[in-house]
Design a protein around this motif. Sequence first.
Motif, PDB file in Angstrom:
ATOM      1  N   PHE A  66       0.845  -1.193   0.000  1.00 57.41           N
ATOM      2  CA  PHE A  66       0.000   0.000   0.000  1.00 57.41           C
ATOM      3  C   PHE A  66       0.882   1.244   0.000  1.00 57.41           C
ATOM      4  CE2 PHE A  66      -2.264   3.359   2.290  1.00 57.41           C
ATOM      5  CZ  PHE A  66      -3.427   3.445   1.533  1.00 57.41           C
ATOM      6  N   VAL A  67       0.660   2.149  -0.976  1.00 62.56           N
ATOM      7  CA  VAL A  67       1.481   3.356  -1.089  1.00 62.56           C
ATOM      8  C   VAL A  67       0.635   4.627  -1.012  1.00 62.56           C
ATOM      9  CG1 VAL A  67       3.304   2.212  -2.398  1.00 62.56           C
ATOM     10  CG2 VAL A  67       1.379   3.241  -3.612  1.00 62.56           C
ATOM     11  N   GLY A  68      -0.658   4.486  -0.828  1.00 60.14           N
ATOM     12  CA  GLY A  68      -1.504   5.671  -0.713  1.00 60.14           C
ATOM     13  C   GLY A  68      -1.574   6.453  -2.009  1.00 60.14           C
ATOM     14  N   LEU A  69      -1.229   7.731  -1.948  1.00 54.58           N
ATOM     15  CA  LEU A  69      -1.319   8.614  -3.115  1.00 54.58           C
ATOM     16  C   LEU A  69       0.018   8.777  -3.835  1.00 54.58           C
ATOM     17  CD1 LEU A  69      -3.604  11.426  -1.624  1.00 54.58           C
ATOM     18  CD2 LEU A  69      -4.284   9.429  -2.977  1.00 54.58           C
ATOM     19  N   ASP A  70       0.967   7.914  -3.557  1.00 61.41           N
ATOM     20  CA  ASP A  70       2.280   8.042  -4.200  1.00 61.41           C
ATOM     21  C   ASP A  70       2.187   7.882  -5.712  1.00 61.41           C
ATOM     22  OD1 ASP A  70       3.299   8.431  -1.732  1.00 61.41           O
ATOM     23  OD2 ASP A  70       4.352   6.509  -1.568  1.00 61.41           O
ATOM     24  N   ASN A  71       1.325   6.993  -6.188  1.00 57.74           N
ATOM     25  CA  ASN A  71       1.182   6.814  -7.637  1.00 57.74           C
ATOM     26  C   ASN A  71       0.640   8.077  -8.301  1.00 57.74           C
ATOM     27  OD1 ASN A  71       2.099   4.133  -7.751  1.00 57.74           O
ATOM     28  ND2 ASN A  71       0.079   3.335  -7.209  1.00 57.74           N
ATOM     29  N   TYR A  72      -0.253   8.758  -7.630  1.00 59.71           N
ATOM     30  CA  TYR A  72      -0.794   9.998  -8.183  1.00 59.71           C
ATOM     31  C   TYR A  72       0.283  11.079  -8.219  1.00 59.71           C
ATOM     32  CZ  TYR A  72      -5.391   7.879  -7.697  1.00 59.71           C
ATOM     33  OH  TYR A  72      -6.478   7.036  -7.810  1.00 59.71           O
ATOM     34  N   GLU A  73       1.102  11.128  -7.183  1.00 62.57           N
ATOM     35  CA  GLU A  73       2.201  12.094  -7.175  1.00 62.57           C
ATOM     36  C   GLU A  73       3.188  11.796  -8.301  1.00 62.57           C
ATOM     37  OE1 GLU A  73       5.768  13.651  -4.179  1.00 62.57           O
ATOM     38  OE2 GLU A  73       4.273  12.192  -3.494  1.00 62.57           O
ATOM     39  N   GLN A  74       3.447  10.526  -8.540  1.00 64.61           N
ATOM     40  CA  GLN A  74       4.342  10.147  -9.631  1.00 64.61           C
ATOM     41  C   GLN A  74       3.749  10.521 -10.988  1.00 64.61           C
ATOM     42  OE1 GLN A  74       5.269   5.966  -9.718  1.00 64.61           O
ATOM     43  NE2 GLN A  74       6.231   6.083 -11.753  1.00 64.61           N
ATOM     44  N   ALA A  75       2.448  10.321 -11.160  1.00 62.34           N
ATOM     45  CA  ALA A  75       1.811  10.651 -12.435  1.00 62.34           C
ATOM     46  C   ALA A  75       1.838  12.152 -12.697  1.00 62.34           C
ATOM     47  CB  ALA A  75       0.373  10.136 -12.447  1.00 62.34           C
ATOM     48  N   LEU A  76       1.647  12.950 -11.666  1.00 60.50           N
ATOM     49  CA  LEU A  76       1.672  14.401 -11.846  1.00 60.50           C
ATOM     50  C   LEU A  76       3.057  14.916 -12.171  1.00 60.50           C
ATOM     51  CD1 LEU A  76      -0.749  15.502  -8.977  1.00 60.50           C
ATOM     52  CD2 LEU A  76      -1.248  15.266 -11.412  1.00 60.50           C
ATOM     53  N   ARG A  77       4.089  14.121 -11.905  1.00 58.08           N
ATOM     54  CA  ARG A  77       5.469  14.493 -12.255  1.00 58.08           C
ATOM     55  C   ARG A  77       5.975  13.742 -13.476  1.00 58.08           C
ATOM     56  NH1 ARG A  77       8.644  12.500  -9.074  1.00 58.08           N
ATOM     57  NH2 ARG A  77       7.373  11.448  -7.501  1.00 58.08           N
ATOM     58  N   ASP A  78       5.092  12.984 -14.133  1.00 56.81           N
ATOM     59  CA  ASP A  78       5.492  12.160 -15.269  1.00 56.81           C
ATOM     60  C   ASP A  78       5.466  13.008 -16.543  1.00 56.81           C
ATOM     61  OD1 ASP A  78       5.934  10.240 -17.182  1.00 56.81           O
ATOM     62  OD2 ASP A  78       4.495   8.806 -16.379  1.00 56.81           O
ATOM     63  N   GLU A  79       6.629  13.271 -17.113  1.00 52.30           N
ATOM     64  CA  GLU A  79       6.719  14.089 -18.322  1.00 52.30           C
ATOM     65  C   GLU A  79       6.068  13.402 -19.518  1.00 52.30           C
ATOM     66  OE1 GLU A  79      10.754  15.092 -18.988  1.00 52.30           O
ATOM     67  OE2 GLU A  79      10.946  16.329 -17.165  1.00 52.30           O
ATOM     68  N   ARG A  80       6.131  12.082 -19.584  1.00 56.55           N
ATOM     69  CA  ARG A  80       5.522  11.359 -20.705  1.00 56.55           C
ATOM     70  C   ARG A  80       3.999  11.504 -20.668  1.00 56.55           C
ATOM     71  NH1 ARG A  80       7.858   5.387 -20.499  1.00 56.55           N
ATOM     72  NH2 ARG A  80       6.854   5.310 -22.572  1.00 56.55           N
ATOM     73  N   PHE A  81       3.433  11.480 -19.493  1.00 59.92           N
ATOM     74  CA  PHE A  81       1.991  11.655 -19.365  1.00 59.92           C
ATOM     75  C   PHE A  81       1.572  13.053 -19.793  1.00 59.92           C
ATOM     76  CE2 PHE A  81      -1.378  13.344 -16.532  1.00 59.92           C
ATOM     77  CZ  PHE A  81      -2.450  12.670 -17.077  1.00 59.92           C
ATOM     78  N   TRP A  82       2.288  14.078 -19.355  1.00 58.05           N
ATOM     79  CA  TRP A  82       1.924  15.442 -19.697  1.00 58.05           C
ATOM     80  C   TRP A  82       2.140  15.714 -21.180  1.00 58.05           C
ATOM     81  CZ3 TRP A  82      -1.192  17.900 -16.771  1.00 58.05           C
ATOM     82  CH2 TRP A  82      -1.173  17.705 -15.383  1.00 58.05           C
ATOM     83  N   ALA A  83       3.165  15.093 -21.778  1.00 55.55           N
ATOM     84  CA  ALA A  83       3.364  15.253 -23.217  1.00 55.55           C
ATOM     85  C   ALA A  83       2.210  14.632 -23.993  1.00 55.55           C
ATOM     86  CB  ALA A  83       4.700  14.625 -23.636  1.00 55.55           C
ATOM     87  N   ALA A  84       1.761  13.453 -23.558  1.00 56.43           N
ATOM     88  CA  ALA A  84       0.615  12.811 -24.211  1.00 56.43           C
ATOM     89  C   ALA A  84      -0.642  13.643 -24.041  1.00 56.43           C
ATOM     90  CB  ALA A  84       0.420  11.407 -23.635  1.00 56.43           C
ATOM     91  N   LEU A  85      -0.845  14.192 -22.849  1.00 53.75           N
ATOM     92  CA  LEU A  85      -2.015  15.038 -22.614  1.00 53.75           C
ATOM     93  C   LEU A  85      -1.965  16.296 -23.474  1.00 53.75           C
ATOM     94  CD1 LEU A  85      -4.596  15.600 -21.017  1.00 53.75           C
ATOM     95  CD2 LEU A  85      -3.182  16.616 -19.213  1.00 53.75           C
ATOM     96  N   GLY A  86      -0.774  16.840 -23.665  1.00 55.44           N
ATOM     97  CA  GLY A  86      -0.634  18.011 -24.519  1.00 55.44           C
ATOM     98  C   GLY A  86      -1.000  17.711 -25.964  1.00 55.44           C
ATOM     99  N   ARG A  87      -0.648  16.518 -26.451  1.00 53.62           N
ATOM    100  CA  ARG A  87      -0.978  16.154 -27.840  1.00 53.62           C
ATOM    101  C   ARG A  87      -2.487  16.060 -28.037  1.00 53.62           C
ATOM    102  NH1 ARG A  87       3.013  12.255 -26.780  1.00 53.62           N
ATOM    103  NH2 ARG A  87       5.075  12.904 -27.531  1.00 53.62           N
ATOM    104  N   VAL A  88      -3.162  15.361 -27.130  1.00 53.22           N
ATOM    105  CA  VAL A  88      -4.620  15.230 -27.315  1.00 53.22           C
ATOM    106  C   VAL A  88      -5.318  16.568 -27.077  1.00 53.22           C
ATOM    107  CG1 VAL A  88      -4.663  12.763 -26.781  1.00 53.22           C
ATOM    108  CG2 VAL A  88      -4.934  14.426 -24.935  1.00 53.22           C
ATOM    109  N   SER A  89      -4.747  17.437 -26.252  1.00 56.32           N
ATOM    110  CA  SER A  89      -5.341  18.757 -26.060  1.00 56.32           C
ATOM    111  C   SER A  89      -5.222  19.585 -27.337  1.00 56.32           C
ATOM    112  CB  SER A  89      -4.659  19.483 -24.899  1.00 56.32           C
ATOM    113  OG  SER A  89      -4.822  18.760 -23.686  1.00 56.32           O
ATOM    114  N   LEU A  90      -4.056  19.517 -27.997  1.00 56.56           N
ATOM    115  CA  LEU A  90      -3.898  20.187 -29.279  1.00 56.56           C
ATOM    116  C   LEU A  90      -4.839  19.587 -30.318  1.00 56.56           C
ATOM    117  CD1 LEU A  90      -2.373  22.139 -31.164  1.00 56.56           C
ATOM    118  CD2 LEU A  90      -0.657  20.333 -31.494  1.00 56.56           C
ATOM    119  N   PHE A  91      -4.945  18.273 -30.307  1.00 59.74           N
ATOM    120  CA  PHE A  91      -5.864  17.580 -31.212  1.00 59.74           C
ATOM    121  C   PHE A  91      -7.294  18.069 -30.996  1.00 59.74           C
ATOM    122  CE2 PHE A  91      -8.695  14.058 -32.212  1.00 59.74           C
ATOM    123  CZ  PHE A  91      -8.239  13.641 -33.455  1.00 59.74           C
ATOM    124  N   LEU A  92      -7.687  18.207 -29.741  1.00 55.63           N
ATOM    125  CA  LEU A  92      -9.044  18.645 -29.409  1.00 55.63           C
ATOM    126  C   LEU A  92      -9.290  20.075 -29.893  1.00 55.63           C
ATOM    127  CD1 LEU A  92     -10.741  18.083 -25.965  1.00 55.63           C
ATOM    128  CD2 LEU A  92     -10.899  20.278 -27.090  1.00 55.63           C
TER     129      LEU A  92
END
Length: 308
Positions: A66-92
């Motif tokens: 059990f790690v609690g919210l550590d996975n969420y903290e990791q996702a918010l610092r994940d550059e690959r995730f934010w880059a992917a989100l930026g692509r679909v935002s531009l697409f939208l």
Amino acid sequence: MTTLQPPVAAEARPAPPPAGRDRRSWTGWGFIGPFVAVFALVFLAPIAYSLYLSLFRDQLIGGTTFVGLDNYEQALRDERFWAALGRVSLFLCVQVPIMLGIALLVALALDSGRLYGKSFFRITIFLPYAVPAVVATLMWGFMYGTKYGLVGDINGAFGVSLPDPLSPDLVLASIGNIVTWEFVGYNMLIFYSALRVIPHSLYEAAEIDGAGQLRVITAIKLPAIRGALVIATIFSIIGSFQLFNEPNILRPLARNALTTDYTPNFYTYSLSFNGQQHNYSATVAIIMGLITMVIAYVVQLRGMRKGA
């Protein structure tokens, strides 16, 4: 002499409800029960399980912990995730207005009554939506090919050098073209259906006042189908954030351009099935679900407020 006392009146008690009323109160639950059961099984249960997975992490030492919210903290610092989100935002921001604009123009043309062969055009424009997404993507992927596809044939026949639609700079626009081709007819049908229920008395009043076609569109038709516009926009936003089929199918043709983290859904799929990171994959999926829900709600709220 004995005096007879009047009988004491029994305390008034509410009459019990008829037995038929109890049965009727359960009739509604009997009708909606199957839907509630299926909804809980295929929608609520996966969300709850994903939330549960996102609170744990598989480690080499100690196994699942059990790690609690550590996975969420990791996702918010994940550059690959934010880059992917930026692509679909531009697409939208680019693809959705173009697609809805074309669909609206076509619906207005069909509703005007001045288009010859209206039934033929309506079916023709809607027909691409009936093509499965996999088939449509494979078809367009073949046409995009510079070696064995349509683009390559044009280059060879005319001695030109057209840009590669599957290059890193153009692949997002190429995917947008596929999605637009698929869903223009779907959104056109939503707008056209809304236009057909506008009372003809409004058109008659506008004609009496001497209003032209442009004035009728801006003052009557567009305000009357505002709800349909909001619904189509929300559906398009959700579809943009869920972009997966097209990049996944085109990836064998454009491996240098379409990486496994090209879109958030593609990234989630790769984390789970290729990287065996089920817990982190669930976390990314939940974050994307929340982002999509908030943006869709804001669009709906603004659309309803303007409609009021």
